[in-house]
Design an enzyme around this catalytic site. Structure first.
Site, short mmCIF file in Angstrom:
data_model
loop_
_atom_site.label_atom_id
_atom_site.label_comp_id
_atom_site.label_asym_id
_atom_site.label_seq_id
_atom_site.Cartn_x
_atom_site.Cartn_y
_atom_site.Cartn_z
N ASP A 124 6.41 -0.15 -26.62
CA ASP A 124 6.76 -1.12 -27.64
C ASP A 124 6.65 -2.54 -27.09
OD1 ASP A 124 8.87 -0.79 -25.85
OD2 ASP A 124 10.32 -0.14 -27.36
N ASP A 127 8.61 -6.54 -21.05
CA ASP A 127 9.50 -7.67 -20.83
C ASP A 127 9.37 -8.07 -19.35
OD1 ASP A 127 11.63 -9.43 -20.70
OD2 ASP A 127 13.12 -8.05 -21.45
N LYS A 155 6.06 -10.17 -23.62
CA LYS A 155 6.72 -11.48 -23.54
C LYS A 155 5.95 -12.35 -22.56
CE LYS A 155 11.25 -9.90 -24.94
NZ LYS A 155 12.68 -9.76 -24.58
N ARG A 189 16.11 -0.36 -35.23
CA ARG A 189 14.83 0.27 -34.89
C ARG A 189 13.98 0.50 -36.14
NH1 ARG A 189 14.93 2.00 -29.50
NH2 ARG A 189 16.90 2.80 -28.72
P1 IMP Z 1 11.03 -4.17 -19.04
O1 IMP Z 1 11.21 -3.07 -18.04
O2 IMP Z 1 11.89 -5.37 -18.71
O3 IMP Z 1 9.59 -4.56 -19.25
O4 IMP Z 1 11.63 -3.67 -20.41
C1 IMP Z 1 11.08 -2.63 -21.09
C2 IMP Z 1 12.04 -2.01 -22.08
O5 IMP Z 1 13.21 -2.80 -22.32
C3 IMP Z 1 11.37 -1.87 -23.42
O6 IMP Z 1 10.65 -0.66 -23.52
C4 IMP Z 1 12.52 -1.96 -24.38
O7 IMP Z 1 13.11 -0.68 -24.54
C5 IMP Z 1 13.51 -2.87 -23.69
N1 IMP Z 1 13.36 -4.27 -24.13
C6 IMP Z 1 12.78 -5.30 -23.47
N2 IMP Z 1 12.81 -6.42 -24.20
C7 IMP Z 1 13.42 -6.10 -25.36
C8 IMP Z 1 13.73 -6.86 -26.57
O8 IMP Z 1 13.44 -8.05 -26.72
N3 IMP Z 1 14.37 -6.15 -27.54
C9 IMP Z 1 14.69 -4.83 -27.45
N4 IMP Z 1 14.41 -4.10 -26.35
C10 IMP Z 1 13.77 -4.73 -25.32
#
Ligand code: IMP
Length: 205
Positions: A124, A127, A155, A189
């Site tokens: 999805d 981040d 992002k 969701r």
């Molecule tokens: P990362 O490991 O920081 O890249 O984050 C990945 C996971 O964190 C995603 O698959 C989401 O489940 C959650 N996540 C990251 N950013 C958001 C956001 O803005 N809203 C909701 N869930 C997020």
């Protein structure tokens, strides 16, 4: 025929109201819609067409990262007009908080063997990138023929690791967003668009 009469009953039933009585509660916490339902669908259609071209003649296995990717996976898979197989992994990410912990835990593993498979990981949102980074390392160890990533959202400029993401839907500012599979404390969701939340929405948790 029993089946047919049941179906015609459904067809002749009055359509459900477009706005349910509690709809206000559903969208009350939304601050701003960043990406509309139509924009998401158009982008997924383009990505699906590109993926079908890129993987023509190859067996493609789509892997969705639960829970967030269940919505994008369902729509994207239907825009890829060729045979695909699907599988899901569940990983733990934020819980009720909005900052990444960097700790990734596999809650549900794959049912498919990846050896010699062409694998496309469907996410999805990217981040910090830590989740994808962890999953790519883990999946590479299972010796797929190829391994690429498709993320609906990325992002801008905040990834803590270098990532090569083959298919990206939209680059968005580094704000917390909900909808289209993304949650805050397990809510939102099922919104068909991507939006930011009002500050007071965070206060209730
Ligand atoms: P990362 O490991 O920081 O890249 O984050 C990945 C996971 O964190 C995603 O698959 C989401 O489940 C959650 N996540 C990251 N950013 C958001 C956001 O803005 N809203 C909701 N869930 C997020």
């Amino acid at each position: 025929m029993e089946g047919r009469s049941a179906l015609s009953e459904i067809e002749h039933a009055a359509p459900p109201p477009a706005v349910a009585p509690h709809a206000e509660a559903y969208e009350r916490d939304i601050e701003r819609v960043l990406i509309t339902e139509a924009e998401i669908q158009q982008k997924l259609r383009e990505l699906g067409e590109q993926i079908a071209l890129d993987y023509a003649g190859r067996d493609l296995l789509l892997i969705g990262v639960l829970k967030g990717a269940f919505v994008v996976m369902a729509d994207l898979a239907r825009y890829i007009r060729m045979p695909v197989e699907t599988d899901f992994m569940a990983v733990a990410s934020y819980g009720a908080a909005t900052k990444t912990s960097g700790v990734v835990r596999i809650l549900k593993d794959l049912e498919h063997d990846l050896e010699e498979r062409h694998v496309l990981l469907v996410e999805d949102i990217v981040d910090s990138g830590l989740t994808i980074n962890y999953l790519l390392k883990n999946l590479r160890g299972r010796r797929p023929a190829s391994l690429e990533v498709c993320a609906l959202l990325k992002k801008t400029g905040i990834q803590r690791v270098h990532l090569d993401i083959r298919y990206v839907g939209f680059e968005i500012p580094p704000d917390f967003v909900v909808g289209y599979g993304l949650d805050f404390a397990e809510r939102f969701r099922n919104l068909p668009y991507i939006a930011t939340l009002k500050p007071e929405a965070y206060a209730d948790v």
